[in-house]
Design a protein around this motif. Structure first.
Motif, short mmCIF file in Angstrom:
data_model
loop_
_atom_site.label_atom_id
_atom_site.label_comp_id
_atom_site.label_asym_id
_atom_site.label_seq_id
_atom_site.Cartn_x
_atom_site.Cartn_y
_atom_site.Cartn_z
N VAL A 289 19.80 8.09 -6.41
CA VAL A 289 20.39 8.35 -5.11
C VAL A 289 21.90 8.61 -5.23
O VAL A 289 22.42 9.58 -4.66
CB VAL A 289 20.13 7.17 -4.16
N ARG B 255 13.06 10.87 -0.52
CA ARG B 255 12.61 11.30 -1.84
C ARG B 255 12.54 10.13 -2.81
O ARG B 255 11.65 10.06 -3.65
CB ARG B 255 13.55 12.38 -2.37
N HIS B 256 13.46 9.20 -2.67
CA HIS B 256 13.53 8.09 -3.61
C HIS B 256 12.80 6.84 -3.13
O HIS B 256 12.30 6.06 -3.95
CB HIS B 256 14.99 7.74 -3.91
N TYR C 22 21.65 5.66 -10.76
CA TYR C 22 21.86 6.80 -11.65
C TYR C 22 21.05 6.57 -12.92
O TYR C 22 20.98 5.45 -13.44
CB TYR C 22 23.33 6.95 -12.01
N THR D 4 20.06 15.96 5.55
CA THR D 4 20.05 15.92 4.09
C THR D 4 20.01 14.49 3.57
O THR D 4 19.28 14.17 2.61
CB THR D 4 21.28 16.63 3.53
N TYR E 194 23.62 9.57 -7.81
CA TYR E 194 23.88 10.83 -8.51
C TYR E 194 23.72 12.01 -7.55
O TYR E 194 24.59 12.91 -7.50
CB TYR E 194 22.94 11.00 -9.70
N GLU E 195 22.62 12.03 -6.78
CA GLU E 195 22.39 13.16 -5.89
C GLU E 195 23.50 13.29 -4.86
O GLU E 195 23.97 14.40 -4.56
CB GLU E 195 21.04 13.01 -5.19
N LEU E 196 23.93 12.16 -4.30
CA LEU E 196 25.00 12.21 -3.30
C LEU E 196 26.32 12.67 -3.92
O LEU E 196 27.02 13.52 -3.36
CB LEU E 196 25.16 10.83 -2.66
N GLY F 104 19.36 11.78 -12.42
CA GLY F 104 18.75 11.52 -11.13
C GLY F 104 19.28 10.24 -10.53
O GLY F 104 20.16 9.58 -11.10
N LYS G 38 26.76 14.42 -6.66
CA LYS G 38 26.66 15.83 -7.07
C LYS G 38 26.81 16.76 -5.87
O LYS G 38 27.50 17.80 -5.93
CB LYS G 38 25.32 16.08 -7.76
N ARG G 39 26.20 16.40 -4.75
CA ARG G 39 26.34 17.22 -3.55
C ARG G 39 27.79 17.22 -3.05
O ARG G 39 28.29 18.23 -2.55
CB ARG G 39 25.39 16.73 -2.45
N ILE H 193 17.13 12.81 1.10
CA ILE H 193 17.40 12.21 -0.21
C ILE H 193 16.82 10.80 -0.27
O ILE H 193 16.16 10.41 -1.26
CB ILE H 193 18.91 12.19 -0.48
#
Length: 511
Positions: free
Chosen positions: A75, A272-273, A65, A265, A77-79, A73, A81-82, A269
């Motif tokens: 990994v 992307r990272h 995070y 998904t 955080y994205e998980l 941003g 948030k989803r 993710i």
């Protein structure tokens, strides 16, 4: 633990706070429910839906995070948030200072779960409950250039070793020390993974233990840190839930991870990272930072002008320029492509560039062409994949990109995801595949490497340079420190000697 809310004001759906007092609202709701209606105690999931907030504890790290000028941003955080969106509630992040604090908060049931890059170990299973794993990594021994490379646990005896306090790596060292009494280490609770890498890179310690994903994410900034050997087999990473909570939220997390794994998904993710991190080796990293300090200032104003004119991040344009020519305005390829942005004669004519060797014309022309290519990418393709597709098209041509997308779709993959399409671009170099396409043969490996290189250069530029230089946030001493870490060891070729070599795709780093 520190409060990040002051840095996330532009993102109202994601708040950060201290954990203290979080149980009060829960207790009030429960007591009211019991006293007024006589109902049974609500589950954790029901309380989240009543409060409309999901409390998650995390920690600052590039792989987990972070907050920058573009917002939150990472990994985790994205998980998270989803997952909050999946529940239809607000995500409220609590940022802990170290692993010990995370475990203490979980023990006291002061958060719903931890999304903090935690590996699943047997001792932790006895203390917490875990979601399904979302990725795997390998614990690695890393060491500083100049130290004899450790190849096995016995080689750690006598080295100045450092690990993060309360980490699974510290637990492994405790077990190893029983077999190798000469192994000793310092456990640091006052630094994060970046601080650990810096401590080894700068010679404060000889070696450390770090997860392979965090090394991959940050290795480019610490090229004097080398890989030693894996300390254990791959381990799972997952969310940790308090042991005393009921199963309602954990079961929902299990369903969530099953869905994002099945629909692709999760893979998207992670790509992307981590999908571009093997493109910058030691020599390439030093060369890039040397040129960033010496060459980029000459052309930065032009990149900024082009960025403002065509509404493109100037750092992306600079990354393209570096991949194309290493910021050399007189660069010429054997095929006649020339200039700082390495425009072909046909492209130059198409975008109105009369002198490809003029830096301003080249940069403005390259930005104009990239913007046009970006406009050709279907609007249903979302960022950042849209930019990766545009970069591939910039390199290999839109027609060949479309051929690869059609091949991917025909094979049952998603033609709108870079993760899928990049597997099909290389097939355009094989007759059995390109013979089925409209535009025929292409050196399809090149755009894949091209995109990965530019993504990595952009990473470094984003770390060192602000999106808006008028709001400079990177201190001069920080840049000076990084420059010093990238100085050449005695006897090695100076980066200036590399200028006469052709501009070629970088070889993968030997991490």
């Amino acid at each position: 633990m520190h409060d990040q809310s002051s840095r996330s004001g532009a993102f109202p759906a994601v708040k950060t706070c201290h954990w203290r007092g979080l149980k009060g609202p829960y207790l009030t709701l429960v007591l009211l429910c019991l006293l007024v209606s006589g109902c049974s105690r609500p589950t954790v999931l029901e309380r989240i839906q009543q409060e409309q907030v999901l409390h998650v504890i995390t920690r600052d790290a590039p792989a987990i995070y972070y907050q920058d000028q573009d917002g939150p941003g990472g990994v985790e955080y994205e998980l998270a948030k989803r997952f909050a969106d999946h529940l239809g509630v607000e995500l409220r992040l609590q940022v802990a200072d170290n692993l010990g604090e995370i475990f203490s908060i979980l023990d006291q049931d002061y958060t719903h779960f931890a999304a903090a890059g935690l590996s699943v170990t047997e001792s932790r299973r006895q203390r917490f409950r875990f979601s399904p794993p979302y990725m795997q990594a390998r614990p690695l021994v890393i060491f500083r250039r100049g130290v004899d490379r450790p190849l096995e646990p016995a080689d750690l005896e006598g080295l100045k070793l450092v690990v993060l306090a309360n980490s699974s790596h510290e637990q492994r060292l405790v077990r190893l020390a029983k077999l190798h009494p000469g192994i000793s280490w310092t456990a640091r609770a006052d630094i994060d993974s970046l601080g650990l890498l810096a401590a080894v890179n700068e010679g404060e310690f000889d070696a450390a233990v770090l997860d392979s994903n965090e090394l991959a994410m940050n290795h480019v900034f610490f090229p004097d840190v080398l890989k030693g050997f894996p300390l254990a087999a791959k381990v799972d990473f997952a969310w940790a839930f308090p042991a005393g909570a009921d199963d309602s939220l954990l079961n929902e997390a299990r369903s969530f991870f099953r869905d994002i794994r099945q629909n692709g998904t999760l893979a998207q993710i992670l790509e992307r990272h981590y999908g571009h991190l093997d493109r910058l080796n030691y020599v390439g990293a030093r060369t890039f930072v040397h040129h960033l300090r010496r060459r980029l200032p000459t052309y930065q104003a032009l990149f900024l002008e082009a960025a403002e004119t065509y509404d493109v991040d100037w750092r992306l344009l600079a990354a393209i320029g570096y991949q194309e020519s290493h910021w050399r305005p007189n660069a010429v390829s054997p095929t006649g492509v020339r200039g700082l942005m390495m425009l072909t004669q046909n492209t130059a004519e198409y975008i109105g560039v009369s002198d490809r060797l003029d830096p301003r014309q080249s940069i403005m022309g390259g930005a104009r062409y990239f913007k046009r290519v970006l406009g050709m990418i279907p609007e249903n393709i979302k960022e950042p994949d849209r930019t990766w597709f545009a970069l591939a098209s910039y390199n290999v041509g839109f027609g060949h990109l479309e051929d690869a997308r059609i091949l991917a779709e025909t094979d049952g993959k998603n033609p709108d995801r870079w993760l899928d399409v990049k597997e099909y671009l290389p097939l355009l170099a094989h007759k059995e595949w390109y013979s089925k396409t409209k535009h025929g043969y292409a050196r399809g490996y090149e755009p894949v490497v091209y995109v990965q290189n530019i993504r990595r250069y952009f990473d470094v530029l984003a770390w060192m340079e602000p999106a808006d230089p008028s709001a400079q946030m990177v201190a001069e001493e920080e840049e000076e420190s990084l420059e010093q870490t990238l100085e050449l060891p005695a006897g090695e070729t100076d980066v200036a000697d590399l200028d006469s070599s052709p501009v070629l795709p970088l070889m993968p780093a030997a991490l």
